[in-house]
Design an enzyme around this catalytic site. Sequence first.
Site, short mmCIF file in Angstrom:
data_model
loop_
_atom_site.label_atom_id
_atom_site.label_comp_id
_atom_site.label_asym_id
_atom_site.label_seq_id
_atom_site.Cartn_x
_atom_site.Cartn_y
_atom_site.Cartn_z
N ARG A 65 1.77 -20.18 -4.13
CA ARG A 65 1.74 -21.04 -2.92
C ARG A 65 1.39 -22.69 -3.70
NH1 ARG A 65 -3.05 -18.41 -4.26
NH2 ARG A 65 -4.97 -19.48 -4.80
N GLY A 107 -3.78 -19.58 11.58
CA GLY A 107 -2.64 -18.72 11.02
C GLY A 107 -2.24 -17.73 12.18
N HIS A 155 -21.13 -7.73 -3.21
CA HIS A 155 -22.01 -6.81 -2.81
C HIS A 155 -22.16 -5.38 -3.26
CE1 HIS A 155 -18.70 -6.58 0.35
NE2 HIS A 155 -19.27 -5.32 0.39
N HIS A 158 -0.45 -5.86 -17.43
CA HIS A 158 -0.99 -7.16 -18.16
C HIS A 158 -0.07 -7.51 -19.20
CE1 HIS A 158 -5.02 -7.85 -16.46
NE2 HIS A 158 -4.95 -6.58 -16.06
N HIS A 204 1.05 -1.09 -0.16
CA HIS A 204 0.11 0.09 0.07
C HIS A 204 0.88 1.17 0.09
CE1 HIS A 204 -3.75 -2.17 0.75
NE2 HIS A 204 -3.17 -2.75 1.80
N HIS A 214 -0.92 -6.62 -5.10
CA HIS A 214 -0.95 -7.73 -4.42
C HIS A 214 -0.30 -9.25 -5.33
CE1 HIS A 214 -3.48 -11.69 -3.66
NE2 HIS A 214 -2.68 -11.74 -2.61
#
Lengths: 310, 310
Positions: free
Chosen positions: B111, B260, B176, B146, B97, B107
């Site tokens: 994994r 975690g 939402h 991109h 940020h 971000h």
Amino acid sequence: MTTRTEAVKAYLLDLQDRICSALETFETDTRFIEDAWTRPAGGGGRTRVIENGAVIEKGGVNFSHVFGSGLPPSASAHRPELAGRGFEALGVSLVIHPHNPHVPTSHANVRFFIAEKEGEEAVWWFGGGFDLTPYYANEDDCIHWHRVAEQACAPFGADVYARYKAWCDTYFHIKHRNEPRGIGGLFFDDLNEWDFDTCFAFIRAIGDAYIDAYLPIVQRRKAQAYTEQQREFQEFRRGRYVEFNLVYDRGTLFGLQSGGRTESILMSLPPQVRWSYDWKADVGSEEARLTDYFLQDRDWLGVAAPKAAV
Amino acid sequence: MTTRTEAVKAYLLDLQDRICSALETFETDTRFIEDAWTRPAGGGGRTRVIENGAVIEKGGVNFSHVFGSGLPPSASAHRPELAGRGFEALGVSLVIHPHNPHVPTSHANVRFFIAEKEGEEAVWWFGGGFDLTPYYANEDDCIHWHRVAEQACAPFGADVYARYKAWCDTYFHIKHRNEPRGIGGLFFDDLNEWDFDTCFAFIRAIGDAYIDAYLPIVQRRKAQAYTEQQREFQEFRRGRYVEFNLVYDRGTLFGLQSGGRTESILMSLPPQVRWSYDWKADVGSEEARLTDYFLQDRDWLGVAAPKAAV
């Protein structure tokens, strides 16, 4: 709409009016603004929001009345068999975030559900309660808050306060922080243990008690001086409020899952919030006292309350 | 720990080092601080956080390697039959940020999971990707972001970028709000469509590409002047980031559900955030352009990407 629903609706609309009027007495020029809305899937609401007031930085006092053909799973954790049934839900839900870190944030909610069960009588229940989230807490305020809660419950049974106080502590627990959201109050759901008239009278007692519980605290603390550091601590603690509401709160999840009006649901989020990595209060500081002493599911009235009465 | 796990772990630790070093080139005095932690239920991590830098207001680049006897349901939406099995999970996850509203938040995550299946060979898969969340967006930056993503994918198949770009748009959608979190990038999960060596090579390509994708954008925008109003808009938009991460993000939910380390998981939350009731940008303003033009699951490279390739 049944006679019961009509009666509940009339009470809730009046409660919304009275709470807004009571809170506006603290303000000079600022007033609640109203947004009436309808929900495409059925129903609607009357959202009332106040922002940048002299005392209230952001607050919402919302009435809603929604119908639907499929009850979301978040509506009743205790009645999974009702998921997907037709339902009607009415409620007043409010959150008040004051500017001054000496004035606690408060939350209250009263709600009524009816779920249709094929070939059977409709199943109804009430839910609600109120809880307080201080930043720089005062013992007097906590005792007053819980005293009003206890007095509202007393006519309905000797154990009612203790049970719903314990349920509040259990419900407003931020699991990933192992920390309560605030100093509690009352919480109950799936309430139909008494007949409708008694349950409805109880809900009215709780709704009315919120005003008696919160206003004297605002009155006492609103002029207290505060520093920039205290303000930062408040913004940091507000982060916990956001974490609870978005990760755990049943009302928020019900609203978002049932296609509720996002801006009305998320009016509960604080106006300004901070997150710092692994922030810790200095040992022995006022800030440490909040978590070390106040946020401890404390028995404020010396009434033995069973833990986890859910 | 198997040979495969060892190889992935070595890559991830090196990636964490390289990303932190690359980001530190923007800073004068501020450096990442490191917290090594262990998890009572098995495993641990190496959290690296930077706060109040010249360019980065808050950022975390975390390595973790956890084991457990019960795979949380959030780990694999596509493999519900694995819920509850023994597992091992390794990853690097980062969120940056910046102060300046002209520099987008970024971000990235790579994994690796292995889940035990009784009487069968262990099931493994990779997941990851990177995505960009601008406040005052630039077309050039979006195309560059991109383009780097596409070039990283190209050696692995002609349709890989288009598929994972579409998956990213689908995944980082705030239901939402009916709004994407940012301008996307790549997202994939349950990746074992190629053999292990190819999947691992792909993951390395993605991890390395993040640096090439993000650094030039920071370099271009970090000195751009901004107003107090633009800063407020950034803080308001950061609220959307919080809403996505706490309500929908699989990594966040996996972390919180699997016990975690909360501070490492929630390092992703922005440092300062605002929520205003029903805030709307003026028609035709730069702020309106963010949602009207940039946050539209746009095909930045003119590559026809199938919607919802999940």
